[in-house]
Scaffold this motif. Structure first.
Motif, PDB file in Angstrom:
ATOM      1  N   TYR A 168       0.861  -1.184   0.000  1.00 51.37           N
ATOM      2  CA  TYR A 168       0.000   0.000   0.000  1.00 51.37           C
ATOM      3  C   TYR A 168       0.895   1.231   0.000  1.00 51.37           C
ATOM      4  CZ  TYR A 168      -2.958   3.711   2.007  1.00 51.37           C
ATOM      5  OH  TYR A 168      -3.606   4.906   2.264  1.00 51.37           O
ATOM      6  N   PHE A 169       0.817   2.003  -1.067  1.00 49.88           N
ATOM      7  CA  PHE A 169       1.522   3.280  -1.154  1.00 49.88           C
ATOM      8  C   PHE A 169       0.564   4.358  -0.672  1.00 49.88           C
ATOM      9  CE2 PHE A 169       2.636   6.855  -4.296  1.00 49.88           C
ATOM     10  CZ  PHE A 169       3.400   7.512  -3.354  1.00 49.88           C
ATOM     11  N   ALA A 170       0.774   4.824   0.546  1.00 47.73           N
ATOM     12  CA  ALA A 170      -0.047   5.890   1.130  1.00 47.73           C
ATOM     13  C   ALA A 170       0.449   7.212   0.561  1.00 47.73           C
ATOM     14  CB  ALA A 170       0.051   5.867   2.650  1.00 47.73           C
ATOM     15  N   HIS A 171      -0.295   7.730  -0.380  1.00 50.20           N
ATOM     16  CA  HIS A 171       0.106   8.924  -1.106  1.00 50.20           C
ATOM     17  C   HIS A 171      -0.427  10.173  -0.423  1.00 50.20           C
ATOM     18  CE1 HIS A 171      -0.442  11.491  -4.978  1.00 50.20           C
ATOM     19  NE2 HIS A 171       0.669  11.794  -4.363  1.00 50.20           N
ATOM     20  N   THR A 172       0.430  11.150  -0.225  1.00 53.13           N
ATOM     21  CA  THR A 172       0.002  12.465   0.227  1.00 53.13           C
ATOM     22  C   THR A 172       0.152  13.418  -0.955  1.00 53.13           C
ATOM     23  OG1 THR A 172       2.192  13.040   1.053  1.00 53.13           O
ATOM     24  CG2 THR A 172       0.683  12.048   2.621  1.00 53.13           C
ATOM     25  N   PRO A 173      -0.715  14.416  -1.062  1.00 53.15           N
ATOM     26  CA  PRO A 173      -0.683  15.298  -2.230  1.00 53.15           C
ATOM     27  C   PRO A 173       0.660  15.987  -2.439  1.00 53.15           C
ATOM     28  CG  PRO A 173      -2.682  15.662  -0.968  1.00 53.15           C
ATOM     29  CD  PRO A 173      -1.810  14.755  -0.146  1.00 53.15           C
ATOM     30  N   GLY A 196      -6.008  25.977   7.639  1.00 54.17           N
ATOM     31  CA  GLY A 196      -6.394  24.685   8.203  1.00 54.17           C
ATOM     32  C   GLY A 196      -6.056  23.526   7.297  1.00 54.17           C
ATOM     33  N   LEU A 197      -6.208  23.722   5.997  1.00 51.57           N
ATOM     34  CA  LEU A 197      -5.865  22.663   5.043  1.00 51.57           C
ATOM     35  C   LEU A 197      -4.364  22.476   4.909  1.00 51.57           C
ATOM     36  CD1 LEU A 197      -8.364  23.327   2.115  1.00 51.57           C
ATOM     37  CD2 LEU A 197      -8.434  21.468   3.772  1.00 51.57           C
ATOM     38  N   MET A 198      -3.622  23.574   4.941  1.00 53.07           N
ATOM     39  CA  MET A 198      -2.185  23.502   4.677  1.00 53.07           C
ATOM     40  C   MET A 198      -1.365  23.100   5.899  1.00 53.07           C
ATOM     41  SD  MET A 198      -1.490  26.647   2.022  1.00 53.07           S
ATOM     42  CE  MET A 198      -2.385  27.952   2.866  1.00 53.07           C
ATOM     43  N   THR A 199      -1.869  23.341   7.102  1.00 46.74           N
ATOM     44  CA  THR A 199      -1.108  23.052   8.311  1.00 46.74           C
ATOM     45  C   THR A 199      -0.971  21.545   8.512  1.00 46.74           C
ATOM     46  OG1 THR A 199      -1.903  25.099   9.313  1.00 46.74           O
ATOM     47  CG2 THR A 199      -0.997  23.438  10.801  1.00 46.74           C
ATOM     48  N   ASN A 200       0.244  21.085   8.650  1.00 45.90           N
ATOM     49  CA  ASN A 200       0.532  19.664   8.878  1.00 45.90           C
ATOM     50  C   ASN A 200      -0.137  18.756   7.845  1.00 45.90           C
ATOM     51  OD1 ASN A 200       2.081  20.203  11.188  1.00 45.90           O
ATOM     52  ND2 ASN A 200       0.237  20.294  12.440  1.00 45.90           N
ATOM     53  N   MET A 201      -0.166  19.185   6.613  1.00 46.88           N
ATOM     54  CA  MET A 201      -0.905  18.465   5.578  1.00 46.88           C
ATOM     55  C   MET A 201      -0.447  17.022   5.421  1.00 46.88           C
ATOM     56  SD  MET A 201      -1.471  19.362   1.554  1.00 46.88           S
ATOM     57  CE  MET A 201      -1.965  21.022   1.887  1.00 46.88           C
ATOM     58  N   GLN A 202       0.837  16.790   5.351  1.00 44.12           N
ATOM     59  CA  GLN A 202       1.318  15.425   5.156  1.00 44.12           C
ATOM     60  C   GLN A 202       0.976  14.546   6.346  1.00 44.12           C
ATOM     61  OE1 GLN A 202       5.277  15.316   2.762  1.00 44.12           O
ATOM     62  NE2 GLN A 202       5.315  17.218   3.945  1.00 44.12           N
ATOM     63  N   CYS A 203       1.130  15.079   7.544  1.00 45.50           N
ATOM     64  CA  CYS A 203       0.798  14.302   8.747  1.00 45.50           C
ATOM     65  C   CYS A 203      -0.687  13.969   8.786  1.00 45.50           C
ATOM     66  CB  CYS A 203       1.170  15.079  10.008  1.00 45.50           C
ATOM     67  SG  CYS A 203       2.936  15.327  10.181  1.00 45.50           S
ATOM     68  N   LYS A 204      -1.526  14.934   8.435  1.00 43.52           N
ATOM     69  CA  LYS A 204      -2.965  14.679   8.450  1.00 43.52           C
ATOM     70  C   LYS A 204      -3.358  13.641   7.410  1.00 43.52           C
ATOM     71  CE  LYS A 204      -4.147  19.142   8.527  1.00 43.52           C
ATOM     72  NZ  LYS A 204      -4.963  20.365   8.579  1.00 43.52           N
ATOM     73  N   HIS A 205      -2.784  13.731   6.216  1.00 43.75           N
ATOM     74  CA  HIS A 205      -3.133  12.766   5.184  1.00 43.75           C
ATOM     75  C   HIS A 205      -2.726  11.355   5.571  1.00 43.75           C
ATOM     76  CE1 HIS A 205      -4.989  14.418   1.583  1.00 43.75           C
ATOM     77  NE2 HIS A 205      -4.495  15.562   1.990  1.00 43.75           N
ATOM     78  N   ALA A 220      -8.022  16.383  12.503  1.00 45.88           N
ATOM     79  CA  ALA A 220      -6.767  15.688  12.794  1.00 45.88           C
ATOM     80  C   ALA A 220      -5.837  16.541  13.636  1.00 45.88           C
ATOM     81  CB  ALA A 220      -6.086  15.273  11.495  1.00 45.88           C
ATOM     82  N   ASP A 221      -5.806  17.859  13.443  1.00 46.43           N
ATOM     83  CA  ASP A 221      -4.973  18.719  14.270  1.00 46.43           C
ATOM     84  C   ASP A 221      -5.434  18.688  15.716  1.00 46.43           C
ATOM     85  OD1 ASP A 221      -3.035  19.605  12.529  1.00 46.43           O
ATOM     86  OD2 ASP A 221      -4.182  21.343  11.883  1.00 46.43           O
ATOM     87  N   ASP A 222      -6.753  18.653  15.929  1.00 49.25           N
ATOM     88  CA  ASP A 222      -7.276  18.604  17.290  1.00 49.25           C
ATOM     89  C   ASP A 222      -6.844  17.312  17.978  1.00 49.25           C
ATOM     90  OD1 ASP A 222      -8.575  20.985  16.764  1.00 49.25           O
ATOM     91  OD2 ASP A 222     -10.429  20.000  16.148  1.00 49.25           O
ATOM     92  N   VAL A 223      -6.876  16.206  17.248  1.00 47.96           N
ATOM     93  CA  VAL A 223      -6.459  14.907  17.802  1.00 47.96           C
ATOM     94  C   VAL A 223      -4.981  14.947  18.138  1.00 47.96           C
ATOM     95  CG1 VAL A 223      -6.193  12.458  17.284  1.00 47.96           C
ATOM     96  CG2 VAL A 223      -8.279  13.651  16.627  1.00 47.96           C
TER      97      VAL A 223
END
Length: 191
Positions: free
Chosen positions: A20-25, A141-150, A182-185
């Motif tokens: 499984y290749f977990a792709h982030t944008p 909100g979308l850009m903050t920690n984007m890779q971690c959230k994805h 995801a940021d709240d978590v």
């Protein structure tokens, strides 16, 4: 559905692993996905890429494939057979954010109907440069920690399999809510 068959492409002596290749944008996903599909010889590649496509497959149908690539996060692993390997690519977060911003701007201009419902939220992306867009709470909100959230959004996809693509709107909505929180978590677990 393509049959699951072990293959020995590129000189491998063992059957290629289930992967499984977990792709982030904006992290070379298209390039790596292409190389992986060629490496697996096109055999057993799961054709769904977007969450809405995933809704067309049952868990038993998903288990028949050997190679997966998509923006599904870690929650997708619950759908995969035990022993499936996980890989991802990370990119410098500033470069990745800039690339995502330019990509989204081009996409919205090219496909305005896709974003018509939320045009007001996306408008700063069209009207401003990147640094000025940072005044938009929505975009930040979308850009903050984007890779971690994805990667880290742990959204259970099992209830959403096999519901049919025409019913996938609720899946998209629920996933985006999980992504937004995801940021709240992450903040909760750091406290």
């Amino acid at each position: 559905m393509q049959p699951v068959a072990p293959n020995m492409h590129f000189g491998f002596l063992q059957p290629l692993p289930r992967l499984y290749f977990a792709h982030t944008p904006k992290t070379a996903g298209l390039a790596l996905g292409t190389v992986l599909r060629e490496g697996w010889g096109g055999v057993g590649f799961f054709p769904a890429y977007a969450r809405r496509h995933l809704a067309s497959y049952t868990e038993s149908q998903i288990a028949c494939y050997r190679l997966f690539s998509g923006h599904w996060g870690i929650g997708f692993m619950a759908l995969l057979p035990a022993g499936t390997e996980l890989i991802t690519v990370l990119r410098d977060p500033v470069e990745q954010t800039m690339s995502w911003w330019h990509h989204m701007r081009r996409t919205i201009l090219q496909y305005p109907a896709w974003y018509a419902q939320e045009r007001a939220r996306w408008q700063p992306l069209l009207d401003q440069d990147l640094s000025s867009s940072l005044a938009s709470p929505f975009l930040v909100g979308l850009m903050t920690n984007m890779q971690c959230k994805h990667l880290g959004v742990h959204f259970d996809l099992r209830p959403w399999t096999g519901i049919g693509e025409s019913n996938a709107g609720a899946l998209q909505s629920q996933f985006h809510s999980a992504f937004a929180s995801a940021d709240d978590v992450a903040a909760y677990h750091q406290a």
